[in-house]
Enzyme design. Structure first.
Site, PDB file in Angstrom:
ATOM      1  N   ASP A 141      16.929 -13.936  36.762  1.00 37.39           N
ATOM      2  CA  ASP A 141      16.391 -14.627  37.931  1.00 37.39           C
ATOM      3  C   ASP A 141      17.465 -14.755  38.999  1.00 37.39           C
ATOM      4  O   ASP A 141      17.557 -15.779  39.693  1.00 37.39           O
ATOM      5  CB  ASP A 141      15.877 -16.014  37.511  1.00 37.39           C
ATOM      6  CG  ASP A 141      15.071 -16.694  38.610  1.00 37.39           C
ATOM      7  OD1 ASP A 141      15.006 -17.950  38.614  1.00 37.39           O
ATOM      8  OD2 ASP A 141      14.528 -15.979  39.483  1.00 37.39           O
ATOM      9  N   LYS A 144      17.796  -9.402  42.948  1.00 41.13           N
ATOM     10  CA  LYS A 144      16.920  -8.315  42.485  1.00 41.13           C
ATOM     11  C   LYS A 144      17.676  -6.999  42.305  1.00 41.13           C
ATOM     12  O   LYS A 144      17.393  -6.240  41.400  1.00 41.13           O
ATOM     13  CB  LYS A 144      15.748  -8.147  43.425  1.00 41.13           C
ATOM     14  CG  LYS A 144      16.124  -7.850  44.884  1.00 41.13           C
ATOM     15  CD  LYS A 144      14.910  -7.954  45.785  1.00 41.13           C
ATOM     16  CE  LYS A 144      15.234  -7.834  47.253  1.00 41.13           C
ATOM     17  NZ  LYS A 144      15.851  -6.561  47.635  1.00 41.13           N
ATOM     18  N   ASP A 169      12.088 -12.581  36.398  1.00 42.35           N
ATOM     19  CA  ASP A 169      11.308 -13.213  37.460  1.00 42.35           C
ATOM     20  C   ASP A 169      11.269 -12.294  38.685  1.00 42.35           C
ATOM     21  O   ASP A 169      12.095 -11.392  38.823  1.00 42.35           O
ATOM     22  CB  ASP A 169      11.936 -14.558  37.848  1.00 42.35           C
ATOM     23  CG  ASP A 169      11.045 -15.365  38.790  1.00 42.35           C
ATOM     24  OD1 ASP A 169      11.577 -16.168  39.565  1.00 42.35           O
ATOM     25  OD2 ASP A 169       9.806 -15.170  38.766  1.00 42.35           O
ATOM     26  N   ASN A 170      10.286 -12.508  39.560  1.00 42.14           N
ATOM     27  CA  ASN A 170      10.235 -11.859  40.880  1.00 42.14           C
ATOM     28  C   ASN A 170      10.086 -10.346  40.856  1.00 42.14           C
ATOM     29  O   ASN A 170      10.571  -9.657  41.763  1.00 42.14           O
ATOM     30  CB  ASN A 170      11.491 -12.211  41.694  1.00 42.14           C
ATOM     31  CG  ASN A 170      11.730 -13.687  41.752  1.00 42.14           C
ATOM     32  OD1 ASN A 170      12.723 -14.180  41.254  1.00 42.14           O
ATOM     33  ND2 ASN A 170      10.796 -14.428  42.344  1.00 42.14           N
ATOM     34  N   GLU A 199       6.465 -18.825  43.418  1.00 44.23           N
ATOM     35  CA  GLU A 199       6.506 -20.285  43.245  1.00 44.23           C
ATOM     36  C   GLU A 199       5.966 -21.035  44.465  1.00 44.23           C
ATOM     37  O   GLU A 199       6.299 -20.731  45.602  1.00 44.23           O
ATOM     38  CB  GLU A 199       7.942 -20.762  42.948  1.00 44.23           C
ATOM     39  CG  GLU A 199       9.016 -20.224  43.858  1.00 44.23           C
ATOM     40  CD  GLU A 199       9.650 -18.950  43.314  1.00 44.23           C
ATOM     41  OE1 GLU A 199       9.000 -18.239  42.527  1.00 44.23           O
ATOM     42  OE2 GLU A 199      10.783 -18.640  43.688  1.00 44.23           O
TER      43      GLU A 199
END
Ligand SMILES: COCc1ccccc1-c1cc(O)c2[nH]cnc(=O)c2c1
Ligand SMILES: [Mg+2]
Length: 214
Positions: A141, A144, A169-170, A199
């Site tokens: 997280d 990226k 995540d993401n 989120e």
């Protein structure tokens, strides 16, 4: 001088949560992000998926890349078996300072090792500094563009074993297309996408769970 968003988040925790109560810390941060200021915590929808994967894996060795303010650190640490600690890496010293206080407010400081530095530098040090052989569970997280180089680093450093679980995540927003392609195409991983939303928004996002096959 003006406070920062992480500092205002910490104030909201100290004002609205109960010391030593992780659930109230999680709720206070979610309330702050929904009603005061958006912030890039994994949030309650993706956080519930994170909870279910951590509970399923019941890991003895845990690594989090990207502490930010400690929201997911608290979510994970509250679910760990007694005696199990999680290592969390944060690049930004100001964020780490806030995270340390939020983790302590939740009463979870004894279950967390917070390390400041870059994942690229720290991952190769895991064995020597923390006596880790392999990780049972890794939560990605952070930035990226580091997801792909860091998963390759885990392989090169022998930090994965048959059954190690990586949760990212993401993977849609901001998006990690190269990482997704890698884990979904590689015969060494069994990957599964958990659809959700960015989120505190209605924007599509999700978590990718990848099991290392050895
Ligand atoms: C600084 O960008 C914030 C932002 C803006 C728009 C969309 C997504 C994000 C975002 C959301 C997240 O959960 C994140 N998690 C970890 N590292 C991130 O950089 C990150 C960024
Ligand atoms: Mg995130």
């Amino acid at each position: 001088t003006r406070s920062t968003r992480p500092q205002r988040m910490l104030k909201a925790v100290q004002k609205n949560a109960t010391k030593g109560n992780p659930k109230s810390v999680i709720s206070a941060i979610d309330y702050f992000c929904k009603h005061s200021e958006w912030a890039m915590n994994v949030g309650d929808e993706k956080g519930s998926i994170l909870d279910s994967v951590v509970t399923e894996v019941n890991p003895s060795t845990v690594l989090e890349l990207g502490t930010y303010c400690g929201y997911s650190t608290v979510r994970i640490a509250r679910l760990l078996s007694p005696g199990t600690k999680l290592i969390t890496l944060e690049f930004n010293p100001a964020n780490a300072a806030v995270a340390k206080q939020i983790i302590a407010y939740a009463g979870l400081q004894d279950k967390v090792i917070l390390v400041e530095g870059s994942s690229g530098d720290l991952i190769p040090q895991m064995k020597e500094r923390f006596g880790i052989t392999t990780f049972d569970f890794i939560f990605l997280d952070h930035w990226k563009d580091r997801y792909l180089p860091d998963i390759k680093l885990f392989e090169e450093c022998g930090l994965l074993r048959k059954g190690s679980v990586l949760l990212a995540d993401n993977v849609i927003c901001p998006g990690t297309p190269e990482y997704l392609e890698y884990v979904r195409k590689s015969p060494r991983y069994e990957s599964k996408y958990f659809p959700a939303h960015l989120e505190y928004t209605k924007v599509e996002d999700g978590l990718e769970k990848s099991v290392f096959l050895g």
